[in-house]
Design an enzyme around this catalytic site. Structure first.
Site, PDB file in Angstrom:
ATOM      1  N   ARG A 127       0.853  -1.199   0.000  1.00 39.59           N
ATOM      2  CA  ARG A 127       0.000   0.000   0.000  1.00 39.59           C
ATOM      3  C   ARG A 127       0.886   1.245   0.000  1.00 39.59           C
ATOM      4  O   ARG A 127       0.597   2.243  -0.640  1.00 39.59           O
ATOM      5  CB  ARG A 127      -0.957   0.017   1.200  1.00 39.59           C
ATOM      6  CG  ARG A 127      -1.677   1.354   1.342  1.00 39.59           C
ATOM      7  CD  ARG A 127      -2.884   1.360   2.278  1.00 39.59           C
ATOM      8  NE  ARG A 127      -2.757   0.530   3.437  1.00 39.59           N
ATOM      9  CZ  ARG A 127      -2.021   0.824   4.521  1.00 39.59           C
ATOM     10  NH1 ARG A 127      -1.344   1.953   4.579  1.00 39.59           N
ATOM     11  NH2 ARG A 127      -1.981  -0.014   5.535  1.00 39.59           N
ATOM     12  N   TYR A 178     -17.229  16.568 -14.371  1.00 36.04           N
ATOM     13  CA  TYR A 178     -17.650  15.160 -14.433  1.00 36.04           C
ATOM     14  C   TYR A 178     -18.631  14.858 -13.283  1.00 36.04           C
ATOM     15  O   TYR A 178     -18.409  15.280 -12.143  1.00 36.04           O
ATOM     16  CB  TYR A 178     -16.409  14.259 -14.350  1.00 36.04           C
ATOM     17  CG  TYR A 178     -16.765  12.815 -14.135  1.00 36.04           C
ATOM     18  CD1 TYR A 178     -17.497  12.115 -15.085  1.00 36.04           C
ATOM     19  CD2 TYR A 178     -16.398  12.150 -12.970  1.00 36.04           C
ATOM     20  CE1 TYR A 178     -17.859  10.804 -14.875  1.00 36.04           C
ATOM     21  CE2 TYR A 178     -16.748  10.825 -12.755  1.00 36.04           C
ATOM     22  CZ  TYR A 178     -17.487  10.160 -13.711  1.00 36.04           C
ATOM     23  OH  TYR A 178     -17.854   8.865 -13.497  1.00 36.04           O
ATOM     24  N   ASP A 221      -8.210  18.432 -14.074  1.00 33.03           N
ATOM     25  CA  ASP A 221      -8.516  17.093 -14.565  1.00 33.03           C
ATOM     26  C   ASP A 221      -8.143  17.072 -16.047  1.00 33.03           C
ATOM     27  O   ASP A 221      -8.768  17.749 -16.863  1.00 33.03           O
ATOM     28  CB  ASP A 221     -10.008  16.809 -14.344  1.00 33.03           C
ATOM     29  CG  ASP A 221     -10.427  15.414 -14.785  1.00 33.03           C
ATOM     30  OD1 ASP A 221      -9.785  14.860 -15.702  1.00 33.03           O
ATOM     31  OD2 ASP A 221     -11.402  14.878 -14.235  1.00 33.03           O
ATOM     32  N   LYS A 275      -9.347   5.983 -19.111  1.00 33.73           N
ATOM     33  CA  LYS A 275      -9.706   6.508 -20.417  1.00 33.73           C
ATOM     34  C   LYS A 275      -8.517   6.402 -21.392  1.00 33.73           C
ATOM     35  O   LYS A 275      -7.973   5.337 -21.549  1.00 33.73           O
ATOM     36  CB  LYS A 275     -10.219   7.939 -20.251  1.00 33.73           C
ATOM     37  CG  LYS A 275     -11.287   8.058 -19.136  1.00 33.73           C
ATOM     38  CD  LYS A 275     -12.560   7.360 -19.516  1.00 33.73           C
ATOM     39  CE  LYS A 275     -13.524   7.000 -18.405  1.00 33.73           C
ATOM     40  NZ  LYS A 275     -13.658   7.779 -17.240  1.00 33.73           N
TER      41      LYS A 275
HETATM   42  C1  PLP Z   1     -13.193  13.766 -16.925  1.00 30.01           C
HETATM   43  C2  PLP Z   1     -13.325  12.622 -15.971  1.00 30.01           C
HETATM   44  N1  PLP Z   1     -12.738  12.704 -14.771  1.00 30.01           N
HETATM   45  C3  PLP Z   1     -12.822  11.703 -13.876  1.00 30.01           C
HETATM   46  C4  PLP Z   1     -13.522  10.551 -14.137  1.00 30.01           C
HETATM   47  C5  PLP Z   1     -13.606   9.471 -13.098  1.00 30.01           C
HETATM   48  O1  PLP Z   1     -12.745   8.413 -13.390  1.00 30.01           O
HETATM   49  P1  PLP Z   1     -12.988   6.891 -13.001  1.00 30.01           P
HETATM   50  O2  PLP Z   1     -14.247   6.456 -13.699  1.00 30.01           O
HETATM   51  O3  PLP Z   1     -11.762   6.203 -13.471  1.00 30.01           O
HETATM   52  O4  PLP Z   1     -13.163   6.850 -11.510  1.00 30.01           O
HETATM   53  C6  PLP Z   1     -14.137  10.399 -15.388  1.00 30.01           C
HETATM   54  C7  PLP Z   1     -14.879   9.178 -15.692  1.00 30.01           C
HETATM   55  O5  PLP Z   1     -15.686   9.108 -16.600  1.00 30.01           O
HETATM   56  C8  PLP Z   1     -14.038  11.475 -16.318  1.00 30.01           C
HETATM   57  O6  PLP Z   1     -14.617  11.400 -17.525  1.00 30.01           O
END
Ligand code: PLP
Length: 393
Positions: A50, A102, A174, A199
């Site tokens: 961890r 998101y 992000d 992604k």
């Molecule tokens: C722009 C964005 N940030 C964060 C996330 C969250 O990521 P995760 O689904 O891997 O937890 C997503 C998921 O769709 C996203 O599109």
């Protein structure tokens, strides 16, 4: 080591190009949860997975180099990375968050952080005056997602980071939609860059992972303590899959982006499509800003059909893209933000933000752009014929 190389080359030729113990041209997957210690007085570098694991560490070092930070951290999902970074805040702090963030981040900020006495204000971050006005004496963080999800609004990272700095606040970005291939927020002034590595970075719809990269040591030490305390670390198999995905990042992004440009141009001329949102279109309100701060508009776009009924018909008729949550994969993915990624946002709030029931998000994969366009064309033509028949009756 590799700063003299281009980004494409760096993706492959980094410290983890081969395993120094065996010469194996792939990072070994170290499953051990614990590590034998040489003596009671001196412990080795690794003691418990961890806290630090060599496979996860390799991914953390690779993303650190690609984003141009001092230290990176791999988490069990994008949300784990984002939530852990938010834990840098304390009770009584206030955050300013980009409006069409998101849905999972929206849910965390509005349903979790608020219970710990952390206040928030959502703003349209394309409006820098609105950002300034939202700042309070206790604002500790400006949180941007650019281009935003799902309306592809572009935030000026340099300007927002400068506002944050002026008020003694951090900036987190992000960077999921862009990846460091197209955009490096730390170079533009951000303090932490975050990813859903689920992604484009992993790229094959087969891994859930999150990453964070930090610009300075002090903040990195604090985030490390949180990663270790909260414990939402990425497993070693998944770390390996993300590293494998990263090796082909440039070719995938390049091809998907080229196709996205063609598809956006096609969609914008279709009578059944009300709006196309894509920062690669000349008439996108922040097209020039996007070109200034990133190396391209990316491979995600969204478009609006008349209403939910027409959208449902389109989804039935279209053959190539999968209809699914997520984005950034080898196969094209059509998503329905109102019912999927942004379902956590209440309907009235969603509509106020322009996320209508007729909006679809398209993440362009590696299929031929011509095949994708032909597929959309046949679906739109069929809808057009049905609509014309309805009018005749
Ligand atoms: C722009 C964005 N940030 C964060 C996330 C969250 O990521 P995760 O689904 O891997 O937890 C997503 C998921 O769709 C996203 O599109």
């Amino acid at each position: 080591m590799s700063h003299q190389y281009t980004f494409e080359t760096q993706l492959l030729h980094n410290k983890h190009k081969f395993d120094p113990a065996t010469g194996g041209v792939s990072v070994p997957i170290q499953h051990a949860s614990t590590f034998h210690q040489p003596s009671a007085v001196k412990f080795g570098k690794y003691d418990y997975s961890r806290s630090l694991n060599p496979t996860r560490e390799a991914l953390e070092e690779i993303i650190t180099e690609l984003e141009g930070g001092v230290r990176g951290f791999a988490f069990s999902s994008g949300m784990a990375a984002i939530s852990t970074a938010f834990l840098l805040l304390s009770q009584g702090d206030h955050v300013v968050v980009t409006e069409d963030v998101y849905g999972g981040t929206y849910r965390m900020v509005t349903q979790v952080l608020n219970r710990f006495g952390i206040e928030h204000t959502f703003v349209d971050m394309t409006d820098l005056d609105a950002v300034e006005k939202a700042i309070r004496p206790n604002t500790a963080l400006l949180y941007a997602e650019t281009p935003s999800n799902p309306l592809l609004k572009v935030t000026d990272i340099k300007a927002v980071s400068a506002i944050a700095k002026k008020h003694g606040a951090y900036t987190f970005v992000d960077n999921t939609f862009m990846t460091p291939y197209l955009q490096r927020p730390l170079e533009l002034g951000a303090d932490i860059v975050l990813h859903s590595a689920t992604k484009f970075l992993s790229g094959h719809s087969d891994t859930v992972a999150g990453l964070a990269v930090v610009k300075d040591e002090e903040l990195a030490n604090r985030l490390y303590t949180l990663q270790n305390s909260f414990g939402a670390v990425l497993g070693v198999q998944d770390a390996w899959l993300v590293m494998r995905g990263i090796k082909t990042l440039s070719v995938r992004m390049k091809k998907s982006q080229e196709s996205a440009k063609k598809i956006a141009e096609f969609l914008k001329d279709q009578p059944l499509i009300k709006n196309v949102f894509y920062p690669g279109l000349a008439d996108h309100p922040q097209a020039s800003l996007q070109l200034r701060q990133a190396f391209g508009p990316g491979a995600v776009l969204s478009f609006e059909l008349e209403n939910a009924e027409v959208l449902a018909r389109f989804i039935e008729l279209v053959r190539l893209p999968v209809f699914a949550v997520s984005l950034g994969a080898v196969e094209s993915i059509l998503s329905y933000p109102a019912k999927m990624s942004h379902a956590a946002i209440p309907q009235d709030e969603r509509e106020r933000r322009g996320i209508s029931d007729g909006l679809l998000r398209l993440s362009v994969g590696l299929e031929s752009a011509d095949d994708l366009i032909a597929d959309f064309e046949q679906a739109l033509d069929s809808i057009g014929i049905l609509e014309a028949q309805k009018e005749e009756v």
